[in-house]
Design a protein around this motif. Sequence first.
Motif, PDB file in Angstrom:
ATOM      1  N   CYS A   1       0.809  -1.220   0.000  1.00  0.00           N
ATOM      2  CA  CYS A   1       0.000   0.000   0.000  1.00  0.00           C
ATOM      3  C   CYS A   1       0.841   1.269   0.000  1.00  0.00           C
ATOM      4  O   CYS A   1       0.291   2.365  -0.136  1.00  0.00           O
ATOM      5  CB  CYS A   1      -0.912   0.016   1.217  1.00  0.00           C
ATOM      6  SG  CYS A   1      -2.105  -1.322   1.235  1.00  0.00           S
TER       7      CYS A   1
ATOM      8  N   LEU B   1       0.200   4.745  -2.007  1.00  0.00           N
ATOM      9  CA  LEU B   1      -1.203   5.025  -2.308  1.00  0.00           C
ATOM     10  C   LEU B   1      -1.623   6.329  -1.638  1.00  0.00           C
ATOM     11  O   LEU B   1      -1.297   6.582  -0.484  1.00  0.00           O
ATOM     12  CB  LEU B   1      -2.108   3.901  -1.801  1.00  0.00           C
ATOM     13  CG  LEU B   1      -2.034   2.558  -2.508  1.00  0.00           C
ATOM     14  CD1 LEU B   1      -2.999   1.573  -1.863  1.00  0.00           C
ATOM     15  CD2 LEU B   1      -2.343   2.695  -3.994  1.00  0.00           C
TER      16      LEU B   1
ATOM     17  N   VAL C   1       0.353   3.507   4.812  1.00  0.00           N
ATOM     18  CA  VAL C   1      -0.112   4.698   4.092  1.00  0.00           C
ATOM     19  C   VAL C   1       0.271   5.921   4.917  1.00  0.00           C
ATOM     20  O   VAL C   1      -0.149   6.061   6.062  1.00  0.00           O
ATOM     21  CB  VAL C   1      -1.632   4.659   3.858  1.00  0.00           C
ATOM     22  CG1 VAL C   1      -2.118   5.959   3.242  1.00  0.00           C
ATOM     23  CG2 VAL C   1      -2.009   3.464   2.991  1.00  0.00           C
TER      24      VAL C   1
ATOM     25  N   TYR D   1      -6.839  10.716  -5.765  1.00  0.00           N
ATOM     26  CA  TYR D   1      -6.670   9.734  -4.696  1.00  0.00           C
ATOM     27  C   TYR D   1      -6.872   8.329  -5.252  1.00  0.00           C
ATOM     28  O   TYR D   1      -7.657   8.118  -6.175  1.00  0.00           O
ATOM     29  CB  TYR D   1      -7.636  10.017  -3.546  1.00  0.00           C
ATOM     30  CG  TYR D   1      -7.226  11.249  -2.778  1.00  0.00           C
ATOM     31  CD1 TYR D   1      -6.288  11.164  -1.758  1.00  0.00           C
ATOM     32  CD2 TYR D   1      -7.742  12.498  -3.100  1.00  0.00           C
ATOM     33  CE1 TYR D   1      -5.878  12.290  -1.074  1.00  0.00           C
ATOM     34  CE2 TYR D   1      -7.332  13.633  -2.419  1.00  0.00           C
ATOM     35  CZ  TYR D   1      -6.404  13.519  -1.416  1.00  0.00           C
ATOM     36  OH  TYR D   1      -5.983  14.640  -0.747  1.00  0.00           O
ATOM     37  N   HIS D   2      -6.164   7.374  -4.681  1.00  0.00           N
ATOM     38  CA  HIS D   2      -6.306   5.977  -5.087  1.00  0.00           C
ATOM     39  C   HIS D   2      -7.441   5.286  -4.356  1.00  0.00           C
ATOM     40  O   HIS D   2      -7.963   4.277  -4.829  1.00  0.00           O
ATOM     41  CB  HIS D   2      -5.000   5.215  -4.827  1.00  0.00           C
ATOM     42  CG  HIS D   2      -3.854   5.748  -5.595  1.00  0.00           C
ATOM     43  ND1 HIS D   2      -2.857   6.497  -5.011  1.00  0.00           N
ATOM     44  CD2 HIS D   2      -3.550   5.656  -6.912  1.00  0.00           C
ATOM     45  CE1 HIS D   2      -1.978   6.836  -5.934  1.00  0.00           C
ATOM     46  NE2 HIS D   2      -2.374   6.353  -7.099  1.00  0.00           N
TER      47      HIS D   2
ATOM     48  N   LEU E   1      -8.435  -0.266   0.663  1.00  0.00           N
ATOM     49  CA  LEU E   1      -7.063  -0.516   0.229  1.00  0.00           C
ATOM     50  C   LEU E   1      -6.949  -1.816  -0.553  1.00  0.00           C
ATOM     51  O   LEU E   1      -6.222  -1.875  -1.553  1.00  0.00           O
ATOM     52  CB  LEU E   1      -6.119  -0.527   1.428  1.00  0.00           C
ATOM     53  CG  LEU E   1      -5.923   0.805   2.143  1.00  0.00           C
ATOM     54  CD1 LEU E   1      -4.982   0.630   3.325  1.00  0.00           C
ATOM     55  CD2 LEU E   1      -5.421   1.874   1.195  1.00  0.00           C
TER      56      LEU E   1
ATOM     57  N   ALA F   1      -8.165  -0.963  -3.960  1.00  0.00           N
ATOM     58  CA  ALA F   1      -7.223  -0.082  -4.660  1.00  0.00           C
ATOM     59  C   ALA F   1      -6.018  -0.870  -5.164  1.00  0.00           C
ATOM     60  O   ALA F   1      -5.565  -0.675  -6.301  1.00  0.00           O
ATOM     61  CB  ALA F   1      -6.769   1.059  -3.747  1.00  0.00           C
ATOM     62  N   VAL F   2      -5.488  -1.774  -4.348  1.00  0.00           N
ATOM     63  CA  VAL F   2      -4.352  -2.601  -4.758  1.00  0.00           C
ATOM     64  C   VAL F   2      -4.755  -3.520  -5.905  1.00  0.00           C
ATOM     65  O   VAL F   2      -4.019  -3.680  -6.878  1.00  0.00           O
ATOM     66  CB  VAL F   2      -3.789  -3.394  -3.551  1.00  0.00           C
ATOM     67  CG1 VAL F   2      -2.802  -4.456  -4.000  1.00  0.00           C
ATOM     68  CG2 VAL F   2      -3.138  -2.442  -2.548  1.00  0.00           C
TER      69      VAL F   2
ATOM     70  N   ARG G   1      -4.975  -1.408  -9.058  1.00  0.00           N
ATOM     71  CA  ARG G   1      -3.626  -1.062  -9.500  1.00  0.00           C
ATOM     72  C   ARG G   1      -2.960  -2.265 -10.173  1.00  0.00           C
ATOM     73  O   ARG G   1      -2.362  -2.140 -11.240  1.00  0.00           O
ATOM     74  CB  ARG G   1      -2.787  -0.590  -8.317  1.00  0.00           C
ATOM     75  CG  ARG G   1      -1.375  -0.147  -8.720  1.00  0.00           C
ATOM     76  CD  ARG G   1      -0.509   0.144  -7.528  1.00  0.00           C
ATOM     77  NE  ARG G   1      -0.348  -1.074  -6.758  1.00  0.00           N
ATOM     78  CZ  ARG G   1       0.008  -1.114  -5.467  1.00  0.00           C
ATOM     79  NH1 ARG G   1       0.255   0.001  -4.822  1.00  0.00           N
ATOM     80  NH2 ARG G   1       0.137  -2.244  -4.848  1.00  0.00           N
TER      81      ARG G   1
END
Length: 161
Positions: free
Chosen positions: A14, A17, A47, A73-74, A147, A150-151, A154
Amino acid sequence: MSGEGAPRLSVTDCEGLRVAVVAAQWHEKVMDGLLDGALRALKEYGVTDPTVVRVPGSFELPVAAKGLADHGYHAIVALGVIIRGGTPHFDYVCEAATMGLTQVSVNTGIPVGFGLLTCDNEQQALDRAGLEGSNEDKGHESVTAALATAVLLRDLAVHRR
């Protein structure tokens, strides 16, 4: 207990991010617990420098989340609490905030951690706020979900190249 059956998420990688937390101000004690849990989770996951913004109430969460989503923002974590009262106001605010946060996430492609408690009474909110004696920590859980998503997004983008 509503937390039964929750997945055990393992979130890694993370660092880097950009994460924002938008938190309502109504029900200060519950919100303090949710925000503390969220910030603790962000720190645990590596983070650094999350942005924290406060809005008056849960109804304002979606518009603030959209504004944050438009600024690179992610992931965004939305925290709020709505406690049922004696009028249908509870139903309208719950639906508007939930649908608004969903719309932000789907339309922008930015994960929004759903830390909006919709409770019948104050004790239910306190039980989920991550305070001493609480059964659940929804602030922490909301960060973990945002998170993890988001990961995933990504990693999917990297694999498409």
